[in-house]
Design a protein around this motif. Structure first.
Motif, PDB file in Angstrom:
ATOM      1  N   GLN A 119      60.366  83.987  44.639  1.00  0.00           N
ATOM      2  CA  GLN A 119      60.561  84.974  43.578  1.00  0.00           C
ATOM      3  C   GLN A 119      60.070  84.499  42.236  1.00  0.00           C
ATOM      4  N   LEU A 120      60.026  83.123  41.995  1.00  0.00           N
ATOM      5  CA  LEU A 120      59.351  82.523  40.972  1.00  0.00           C
ATOM      6  C   LEU A 120      58.139  82.384  41.024  1.00  0.00           C
ATOM      7  N   THR A 121      57.313  82.497  41.978  1.00  0.00           N
ATOM      8  CA  THR A 121      55.905  82.271  42.366  1.00  0.00           C
ATOM      9  C   THR A 121      55.190  83.071  41.063  1.00  0.00           C
ATOM     10  N   PRO A 122      54.296  82.583  40.377  1.00  0.00           N
ATOM     11  CA  PRO A 122      53.343  82.971  39.492  1.00  0.00           C
ATOM     12  C   PRO A 122      52.329  84.089  39.981  1.00  0.00           C
ATOM     13  N   PRO A 123      51.686  84.856  39.316  1.00  0.00           N
ATOM     14  CA  PRO A 123      50.564  85.776  39.681  1.00  0.00           C
ATOM     15  C   PRO A 123      49.540  85.194  40.280  1.00  0.00           C
ATOM     16  N   PRO A 124      48.808  85.511  41.419  1.00  0.00           N
ATOM     17  CA  PRO A 124      47.691  84.972  41.784  1.00  0.00           C
ATOM     18  C   PRO A 124      46.446  84.425  40.805  1.00  0.00           C
ATOM     19  N   GLY A 125      46.159  83.279  41.194  1.00  0.00           N
ATOM     20  CA  GLY A 125      45.157  82.676  40.375  1.00  0.00           C
ATOM     21  C   GLY A 125      45.757  81.853  39.118  1.00  0.00           C
ATOM     22  N   LEU A 126      47.106  82.057  38.824  1.00  0.00           N
ATOM     23  CA  LEU A 126      47.608  81.447  37.746  1.00  0.00           C
ATOM     24  C   LEU A 126      48.553  80.585  38.096  1.00  0.00           C
ATOM     25  N   THR A 127      48.899  79.780  36.980  1.00  0.00           N
ATOM     26  CA  THR A 127      50.391  78.911  37.127  1.00  0.00           C
ATOM     27  C   THR A 127      51.129  79.200  35.921  1.00  0.00           C
ATOM     28  N   HIS A 128      52.311  78.784  36.229  1.00  0.00           N
ATOM     29  CA  HIS A 128      53.362  78.930  35.090  1.00  0.00           C
ATOM     30  C   HIS A 128      52.772  78.275  33.914  1.00  0.00           C
ATOM     31  N   ARG A 129      52.423  77.023  34.250  1.00  0.00           N
ATOM     32  CA  ARG A 129      51.746  76.230  33.114  1.00  0.00           C
ATOM     33  C   ARG A 129      50.658  77.140  32.270  1.00  0.00           C
ATOM     34  N   ASP A 130      49.489  77.546  33.046  1.00  0.00           N
ATOM     35  CA  ASP A 130      48.663  78.580  32.358  1.00  0.00           C
ATOM     36  C   ASP A 130      49.336  79.634  31.470  1.00  0.00           C
ATOM     37  N   ILE A 150      58.584  79.617  29.383  1.00  0.00           N
ATOM     38  CA  ILE A 150      59.147  78.310  29.610  1.00  0.00           C
ATOM     39  C   ILE A 150      60.056  78.353  30.547  1.00  0.00           C
ATOM     40  N   THR A 151      61.268  79.062  30.411  1.00  0.00           N
ATOM     41  CA  THR A 151      62.211  78.918  31.516  1.00  0.00           C
ATOM     42  C   THR A 151      61.862  79.134  32.838  1.00  0.00           C
ATOM     43  N   ARG A 152      60.961  80.130  33.130  1.00  0.00           N
ATOM     44  CA  ARG A 152      60.502  80.186  34.314  1.00  0.00           C
ATOM     45  C   ARG A 152      59.489  79.086  34.756  1.00  0.00           C
ATOM     46  N   MET A 153      58.747  78.638  34.040  1.00  0.00           N
ATOM     47  CA  MET A 153      58.115  77.413  34.383  1.00  0.00           C
ATOM     48  C   MET A 153      58.882  76.186  34.658  1.00  0.00           C
TER      49      MET A 153
END
Length: 212
Positions: free
Chosen positions: A186-197, A148-151
Motif C-alpha cells: 500500500q505504501l509502495t511509490p509509483p513505478p520508477g520513483l522512490t519515496h525519497r525522490d 515525509i510521513t509516507r517515506m
C-alpha cells in the motif's frame, strides 16, 4: 578513504607542510570517508568552524553534509549558529576560501544519503524543519508533510519485513510477514520513483537551489 579516514588524513597532514597543503585540497576533502562518524549521535567534538568535518562539508563531501544535516535536524544549536552566523565563504588556516554551509543543502543531502535506519527516526524532526522554514500551510499545500510521513513509514515497514523474513518460519511469523507485506504494498511509490525522490522533488520546489 579508509574506514578511519578523518584521523588518517589528520595524521598524514601533520607530517610535513607539503602533505598538509595536499590534505587541504578540495579533491581530497570531498573523498574523506566518514563512515565511522555517521553512526554517532553526539558530534560535539566537531564544534569548531574549521573542524575537518565542516571543511569537508564546505568542499562538497556528501557524507559530511549528511552528518551535518542530521545534526541540524536533531537541533544541534552550535551547528545552527555556525550556519547562520557564518554563512559566508569560511577562511581556513592558509586563508583560502572553501565554500559555504547552507542548511537547505545539508538537510537535502541527509534526505538523499541517510541510511534507512536513520530516516525512520526523522519523521518528526523533518516535519518540524518544514514547519519552521516554509510554514505548515505551505508544506501541506505542496504535499511535503504527507510525502515525509509516507517515506518514513515505508522505511519502517520495509525494515520490519526484512527482519521477519530472516526469522525461522512458523505460523505466527508467516502471518506477520503477510500483514506487513500487504501494508508495504500500500505504501509502495509509483513505478520508477522512490519515496525519497518524491520528497526531494518537493524539497527543491520549496527550497530552490541557491546560485553559487
Amino acid at each position: 578513504m579508509s574506514f578511519d579516514g578523518p584521523r588518517d588524513l589528520a595524521r598524514v597532514s601533520a607530517t610535513c607542510k607539503t602533505l598538509m597543503k595536499v590534505a587541504r585540497q578540495s579533491d581530497v576533502l570531498r573523498a574523506v570517508n566518514f563512515e565511522r562518524l555517521t553512526f554517532r549521535s553526539d558530534h560535539t567534538m566537531h564544534h569548531h568552524r574549521n573542524d575537518l568535518l565542516c571543511r569537508c562539508a564546505r568542499a562538497g563531501n556528501l557524507a559530511a553534509e549528511t552528518i551535518l544535516g542530521k545534526a541540524l535536524l536533531m537541533r544541534d544549536t552550535w551547528f545552527w549558529n555556525m550556519v547562520f552566523d557564518n554563512d559566508q565563504p569560511a577562511l581556513i588556516e592558509n586563508g583560502a576560501s572553501n565554500g559555504v554551509l547552507r542548511h537547505q543543502q545539508l538537510v537535502r543531502s541527509y534526505i538523499r544519503h541517510a541510511s534507512s535506519e536513520d530516516i525512520i527516526k526523522m519523521n518528526l524532526p523533518l516535519l518540524s524543519y518544514m514547519n519552521t522554514f516554509v510554514g505548515y500551510d505551505t508544506a501541506r499545500s505542496f504535499g511535503m508533510l504527507y510525502a515525509i510521513t509516507r517515506m518514513c513509514s515505508y522505511e519502517v515497514i520495509r525494515l520490519r519485513v526484512s527482519s521477519v523474513s530472516c526469522t525461522p518460519v512458523n505460523a505466527q511469523n508467516y502471518a506477520s510477514f503477510r500483514a506487513l507485506n500487504d501494508l508495504l504494498a500500500q505504501l509502495t511509490p509509483p513505478p520508477g520513483l522512490t519515496h525519497r525522490d518524491i520528497v526531494l522533488a518537493i524539497f527543491d520546489r520549496l527550497f530552490p537551489p541557491t546560485p553559487v
